[in-house]
Each structure stands twice: as structure tokens, then as C-alpha cells.
Scaffold this motif. Structure first.
Motif, mmCIF file in Angstrom:
data_model
loop_
_atom_site.group_PDB
_atom_site.id
_atom_site.type_symbol
_atom_site.label_atom_id
_atom_site.label_comp_id
_atom_site.label_asym_id
_atom_site.label_seq_id
_atom_site.Cartn_x
_atom_site.Cartn_y
_atom_site.Cartn_z
ATOM 1 N N THR A 1 0.829 -1.203 0.000
ATOM 2 C CA THR A 1 0.000 0.000 0.000
ATOM 3 C C THR A 1 0.864 1.254 0.000
ATOM 4 N N VAL B 1 2.250 1.816 -3.426
ATOM 5 C CA VAL B 1 1.226 2.389 -4.311
ATOM 6 C C VAL B 1 1.080 3.879 -4.032
ATOM 7 N N LEU B 2 0.994 4.250 -2.747
ATOM 8 C CA LEU B 2 0.829 5.662 -2.383
ATOM 9 C C LEU B 2 2.038 6.506 -2.789
ATOM 10 N N LEU B 3 3.212 5.891 -2.815
ATOM 11 C CA LEU B 3 4.419 6.607 -3.229
ATOM 12 C C LEU B 3 4.593 6.608 -4.751
ATOM 13 N N LYS B 4 3.571 6.071 -5.444
ATOM 14 C CA LYS B 4 3.560 6.030 -6.918
ATOM 15 C C LYS B 4 4.760 5.276 -7.496
ATOM 16 N N THR B 5 5.121 4.176 -6.837
ATOM 17 C CA THR B 5 6.224 3.340 -7.283
ATOM 18 C C THR B 5 5.863 2.610 -8.577
ATOM 19 N N GLY C 1 3.548 2.160 -12.165
ATOM 20 C CA GLY C 1 3.009 3.028 -13.204
ATOM 21 C C GLY C 1 1.501 3.191 -13.129
ATOM 22 N N ARG C 2 0.840 2.244 -12.489
ATOM 23 C CA ARG C 2 -0.616 2.278 -12.361
ATOM 24 C C ARG C 2 -0.986 1.872 -10.940
ATOM 25 N N ILE C 3 -2.247 2.037 -10.610
ATOM 26 C CA ILE C 3 -2.682 1.720 -9.249
ATOM 27 C C ILE C 3 -3.653 0.549 -9.307
ATOM 28 N N SER D 1 -10.216 3.958 -0.394
ATOM 29 C CA SER D 1 -9.167 4.670 -1.129
ATOM 30 C C SER D 1 -7.821 4.132 -0.636
ATOM 31 N N TRP D 2 -6.745 4.470 -1.343
ATOM 32 C CA TRP D 2 -5.433 3.973 -0.910
ATOM 33 C C TRP D 2 -5.017 4.533 0.447
#
Length: 149
Positions: free
Chosen positions: A96, A99-103, A105-107, A119-120
Motif C-alpha cells: 500500500t 502504491v501511495l508513493l507512486k512506485t 506506473g498504475r494503481i 481509497s489507498w
């Protein structure tokens, strides 16, 4: 001042509440993944992981959740269940955070049931709550075992 038997009884009640919360979580998520297996498989294929992992994960992840629930149900295996819960929840929390750190390319999301509506940031709080539940259960269970020994 509370007597030792009363403290031990309260500890046992708290341990049972904590293990029940984790059992509910893992049975719910594990069973919901199996009940909607096609969707879960599609969601796992959407993860930023190699696709060869999907067949392994779609069977092992729900099974691990159910097995951990089984460990949490019995006094003799509860500590193992709390430890395994902590590891699994830490892995979910790490994912999680990534994902929140935008590691990625998509969520993507492969959560089941009502959890997929979070939500995340809500996922992060949810996961951290259950990390705390598992950690508290592990600590209390270890203290209980030390008192018995």
C-alpha cells in the motif's frame, strides 16, 4: 489492585478479541477471493508483478489467509497465528505504501468485498490498524506464555 487471576482473565479476553478481529478479516478476504475467483485472478494479473506469479498467488494467498485464521482459533497455535498475521499485514501495508508513493506506473487493487471500496490512504489506515491488532495480540500472547512457563 487487581489480582493476578483477574489480570490473566482480562488478558485472555483481549487476546480473544484481537484474534477474532483477524479471523474475521482473513476468513472474509480469503473466502471472497475464492467466491469471485475469476475476478480475483484478473486483478492479480493486473498487479505489477510477473504474470508467472499469478497462478501461485491466486491459490496461496487465500489459502494462507484461511490457514492463519485456523492458527488463531486455537490457544496452542495463536502465537504463530499472530506472528503470521503481522507478517502478512506488514506485506500488505508495504504494498500500500508503494502504491501511495507512486512506485508503480498504475494503481492496481486485488482486494475483495467491501475493502476494495477503500481509497489507498484508507487502505493504509486499515492495514496499520490490523498491524497494530496483530502486534498487540503477539505481545499479549507472549506475555501469557511467559506467565504460564
Amino acid at each position: 489492585m487487581l489480582s493476578i487471576p483477574l489480570i490473566n482473565m482480562k488478558r485472555k479476553i483481549v487476546i480473544e478479541i484481537l484474534s477474532s478481529l483477524l479471523i474475521l478479516l482473513f476468513v472474509y478476504t480469503g473466502v471472497s477471493k475464492w467466491l469471485d475467483f475469476k475476478t480475483f485472478t484478473g486483478q492479480m494479473n493486473n498487479q505489477p508483478l510477473p504474470n508467472w506469479m499469478t497462478p501461485i498467488l491466486v491459490w496461496t494467498l487465500p489459502a494462507v489467509e484461511i490457514i492463519i485464521s485456523g492458527f488463531l482459533m486455537f490457544d496452542k497455535t495463536q502465537l504463530i497465528g499472530f506472528r503470521a498475521s503481522l507478517v502478512l499485514m506488514l506485506l500488505f501495508t508495504l504494498y500500500t505504501l508503494l502504491v501511495l508513493l507512486k512506485t508503480f506506473g498504475r494503481i492496481p487493487c486485488s482486494c475483495g468485498g467491501v475493502i476494495e471500496n477503500l481509497s489507498w490512504p484508507q487502505h493504509l489506515v486499515f492495514n496499520l490498524f490490523f498491524v497494530g491488532v496483530a502486534l498487540a495480540g503477539m505481545i499479549l500472547k507472549r506475555k501469557e506464555k511467559l506467565k504460564i512457563s
